[in-house]
Design a protein around this motif. Structure first.
Motif, PDB file in Angstrom:
ATOM      1  N   LYS A  33       0.622  -1.375   0.705  1.00 52.94           N
ATOM      2  CA  LYS A  33       0.751  -0.398   0.578  1.00 52.94           C
ATOM      3  C   LYS A  33       0.939   1.163  -0.328  1.00 52.94           C
ATOM      4  CE  LYS A  33      -3.844  -2.076   2.329  1.00 52.94           C
ATOM      5  NZ  LYS A  33      -5.105  -2.204   2.989  1.00 52.94           N
ATOM      6  N   ILE A  34       0.774   2.858  -0.591  1.00 49.57           N
ATOM      7  CA  ILE A  34       1.138   3.756  -0.839  1.00 49.57           C
ATOM      8  C   ILE A  34       0.607   4.678   0.253  1.00 49.57           C
ATOM      9  CG2 ILE A  34       1.833   5.114  -1.911  1.00 49.57           C
ATOM     10  CD1 ILE A  34       2.643   3.248  -4.660  1.00 49.57           C
ATOM     11  N   LEU A  35       0.726   5.021   1.103  1.00 54.32           N
ATOM     12  CA  LEU A  35       0.538   6.622   1.120  1.00 54.32           C
ATOM     13  C   LEU A  35       0.946   7.976   0.423  1.00 54.32           C
ATOM     14  CD1 LEU A  35      -1.187   7.375   3.887  1.00 54.32           C
ATOM     15  CD2 LEU A  35       0.305   7.028   5.455  1.00 54.32           C
ATOM     16  N   SER A  40      -1.733  22.013   0.276  1.00 53.65           N
ATOM     17  CA  SER A  40      -1.664  23.153  -0.972  1.00 53.65           C
ATOM     18  C   SER A  40      -1.982  24.320  -0.142  1.00 53.65           C
ATOM     19  CB  SER A  40      -2.910  22.830  -1.807  1.00 53.65           C
ATOM     20  OG  SER A  40      -3.337  23.755  -2.298  1.00 53.65           O
ATOM     21  N   SER A  41      -1.183  25.205  -0.597  1.00 50.89           N
ATOM     22  CA  SER A  41      -1.523  26.371   0.458  1.00 50.89           C
ATOM     23  C   SER A  41      -2.798  26.980   0.270  1.00 50.89           C
ATOM     24  CB  SER A  41      -0.543  27.061  -0.787  1.00 50.89           C
ATOM     25  OG  SER A  41      -0.206  27.980  -2.401  1.00 50.89           O
ATOM     26  N   ARG A  42      -3.625  27.306  -1.113  1.00 47.81           N
ATOM     27  CA  ARG A  42      -4.317  28.220  -0.760  1.00 47.81           C
ATOM     28  C   ARG A  42      -5.439  26.826   0.327  1.00 47.81           C
ATOM     29  NH1 ARG A  42      -3.631  25.500  -6.115  1.00 47.81           N
ATOM     30  NH2 ARG A  42      -2.084  27.125  -7.562  1.00 47.81           N
ATOM     31  N   LEU A  43      -5.406  25.680   0.519  1.00 51.21           N
ATOM     32  CA  LEU A  43      -5.930  25.312   1.964  1.00 51.21           C
ATOM     33  C   LEU A  43      -5.481  24.161   2.585  1.00 51.21           C
ATOM     34  CD1 LEU A  43      -8.079  22.427  -1.082  1.00 51.21           C
ATOM     35  CD2 LEU A  43      -8.869  24.900   0.241  1.00 51.21           C
ATOM     36  N   ARG A  44      -4.927  26.056   3.563  1.00 48.48           N
ATOM     37  CA  ARG A  44      -3.642  26.101   4.400  1.00 48.48           C
ATOM     38  C   ARG A  44      -4.705  24.913   5.646  1.00 48.48           C
ATOM     39  NH1 ARG A  44       0.212  30.540   5.454  1.00 48.48           N
ATOM     40  NH2 ARG A  44       0.287  30.903   3.102  1.00 48.48           N
ATOM     41  N   ALA A  45      -5.413  24.455   6.122  1.00 45.04           N
ATOM     42  CA  ALA A  45      -5.868  24.090   7.428  1.00 45.04           C
ATOM     43  C   ALA A  45      -6.184  22.844   6.720  1.00 45.04           C
ATOM     44  CB  ALA A  45      -7.444  25.266   7.735  1.00 45.04           C
ATOM     45  N   ALA A  46      -5.637  22.302   5.578  1.00 42.01           N
ATOM     46  CA  ALA A  46      -5.790  20.641   6.247  1.00 42.01           C
ATOM     47  C   ALA A  46      -5.099  19.937   5.532  1.00 42.01           C
ATOM     48  CB  ALA A  46      -7.239  20.120   5.305  1.00 42.01           C
ATOM     49  N   LEU A  47      -4.631  18.724   5.792  1.00 40.65           N
ATOM     50  CA  LEU A  47      -3.478  17.731   5.215  1.00 40.65           C
ATOM     51  C   LEU A  47      -4.629  16.954   4.662  1.00 40.65           C
ATOM     52  CD1 LEU A  47      -0.980  17.564   5.384  1.00 40.65           C
ATOM     53  CD2 LEU A  47      -0.910  16.186   7.643  1.00 40.65           C
ATOM     54  N   TYR A  48      -3.937  16.584   3.455  1.00 40.38           N
ATOM     55  CA  TYR A  48      -5.058  15.238   2.775  1.00 40.38           C
ATOM     56  C   TYR A  48      -3.961  13.771   3.100  1.00 40.38           C
ATOM     57  CZ  TYR A  48      -6.943  19.185   1.531  1.00 40.38           C
ATOM     58  OH  TYR A  48      -7.888  20.455   1.514  1.00 40.38           O
ATOM     59  N   PHE A  49      -5.015  13.051   2.762  1.00 39.48           N
ATOM     60  CA  PHE A  49      -4.320  11.897   2.840  1.00 39.48           C
ATOM     61  C   PHE A  49      -5.020  10.673   1.925  1.00 39.48           C
ATOM     62  CE2 PHE A  49      -4.335  13.135   6.943  1.00 39.48           C
ATOM     63  CZ  PHE A  49      -2.962  12.410   7.317  1.00 39.48           C
ATOM     64  N   THR A  50      -4.203  10.179   0.717  1.00 46.87           N
ATOM     65  CA  THR A  50      -4.618   8.932  -0.088  1.00 46.87           C
ATOM     66  C   THR A  50      -3.595   8.133  -0.227  1.00 46.87           C
ATOM     67  OG1 THR A  50      -4.858  10.792  -2.337  1.00 46.87           O
ATOM     68  CG2 THR A  50      -4.566   8.803  -2.334  1.00 46.87           C
ATOM     69  N   LEU A  51      -4.361   6.934   0.538  1.00 52.79           N
ATOM     70  CA  LEU A  51      -4.405   5.695   0.537  1.00 52.79           C
ATOM     71  C   LEU A  51      -4.753   4.317  -0.897  1.00 52.79           C
ATOM     72  CD1 LEU A  51      -2.263   3.953   2.609  1.00 52.79           C
ATOM     73  CD2 LEU A  51      -4.590   2.998   3.852  1.00 52.79           C
ATOM     74  N   ALA A  93     -12.774   0.945  -5.056  1.00 54.13           N
ATOM     75  CA  ALA A  93     -12.262   0.766  -3.995  1.00 54.13           C
ATOM     76  C   ALA A  93     -11.111   0.662  -3.286  1.00 54.13           C
ATOM     77  CB  ALA A  93     -13.564   0.229  -3.717  1.00 54.13           C
ATOM     78  N   LYS A  94      -9.759   1.214  -5.035  1.00 53.48           N
ATOM     79  CA  LYS A  94      -8.680   0.867  -4.222  1.00 53.48           C
ATOM     80  C   LYS A  94      -8.504   1.689  -3.567  1.00 53.48           C
ATOM     81  CE  LYS A  94      -8.441  -1.358  -8.209  1.00 53.48           C
ATOM     82  NZ  LYS A  94      -8.032  -2.478 -10.297  1.00 53.48           N
ATOM     83  N   THR A  95      -8.550   2.463  -3.747  1.00 54.62           N
ATOM     84  CA  THR A  95      -8.039   4.557  -3.092  1.00 54.62           C
ATOM     85  C   THR A  95      -8.983   4.858  -1.676  1.00 54.62           C
ATOM     86  OG1 THR A  95      -7.129   4.888  -5.191  1.00 54.62           O
ATOM     87  CG2 THR A  95      -6.843   6.269  -3.470  1.00 54.62           C
ATOM     88  N   PHE A  96      -8.437   5.019  -0.404  1.00 50.54           N
ATOM     89  CA  PHE A  96      -8.675   5.584   0.273  1.00 50.54           C
ATOM     90  C   PHE A  96      -8.691   7.115   0.006  1.00 50.54           C
ATOM     91  CE2 PHE A  96      -9.722   7.851   4.229  1.00 50.54           C
ATOM     92  CZ  PHE A  96     -10.767   7.686   4.099  1.00 50.54           C
ATOM     93  N   VAL A  97      -9.489   8.708  -0.002  1.00 52.52           N
ATOM     94  CA  VAL A  97      -8.620   9.724  -0.016  1.00 52.52           C
ATOM     95  C   VAL A  97      -9.581  10.375   1.510  1.00 52.52           C
ATOM     96  CG1 VAL A  97      -9.038  12.165  -1.631  1.00 52.52           C
ATOM     97  CG2 VAL A  97      -8.626   9.873  -2.370  1.00 52.52           C
TER      98      VAL A  97
END
Length: 147
Positions: A33-35, A40-51, A93-97
């Protein structure tokens, strides 16, 4: 007894900032699995995860269906920090965002943790990897996104 069983060897975190300096990303992999983590500087308040590498045991695994998991970070002395990650499944269903509010405590835990794991609401471990290189990833997030 540790909360999370060790999985196959993981790769150290690799991170960087986009050429225009507005996006930062970091990646690690373990057990097929890859995490990917980023901001993004446009959306400063969030960290995004793609598994990627699913379907993920214990998750809904249905495209465009809301789902969530818990992120656990092992800190010094064995303490555990936990943060809910809300998102949805995509790509057959191979990826969770998912996203996580990028609060200062969460970001500090991310950079100083020794292990990261994601579990389902029922406690099934979906992904687990060491945090080697996460301090550099946090520096990239700070540079590009101010988090």
């Amino acid at each position: 007894m540790p909360l999370f069983a060790a999985q196959a060897p993981a790769e150290p975190w690799q991170s960087g900032v986009s050429n225009d300096g507005t996006i930062a990303s970091a990646q690690t992999s373990a057990a097929g699995k890859i995490l990917d983590t980023g901001c993004s500087s446009r959306l400063r308040a969030a960290l995004y995860f793609t598994l990627t590498g699913g379907p993920h045991e214990g998750m809904r695994n249905v495209d465009d269906t809301s789902d969530s998991m818990m992120m656990w970070i092992t800190l010094s002395g064995g303490r555990l920090a936990r943060h809910p990650v809300d998102g949805h499944d995509v790509d057959a269903a191979k990826t969770f965002v998912g996203t996580l509010p990028a609060t200062e405590p969460a970001m500090e835990e991310f950079s100083s943790g020794s292990r990261i794991a994601f579990t389902t609401a029922e406690g099934i471990t979906i992904f687990s990897a060491p945090m080697e290189g996460a301090t550099k990833a946090r520096a990239a997030f700070r540079k590009a996104c101010g988090i």
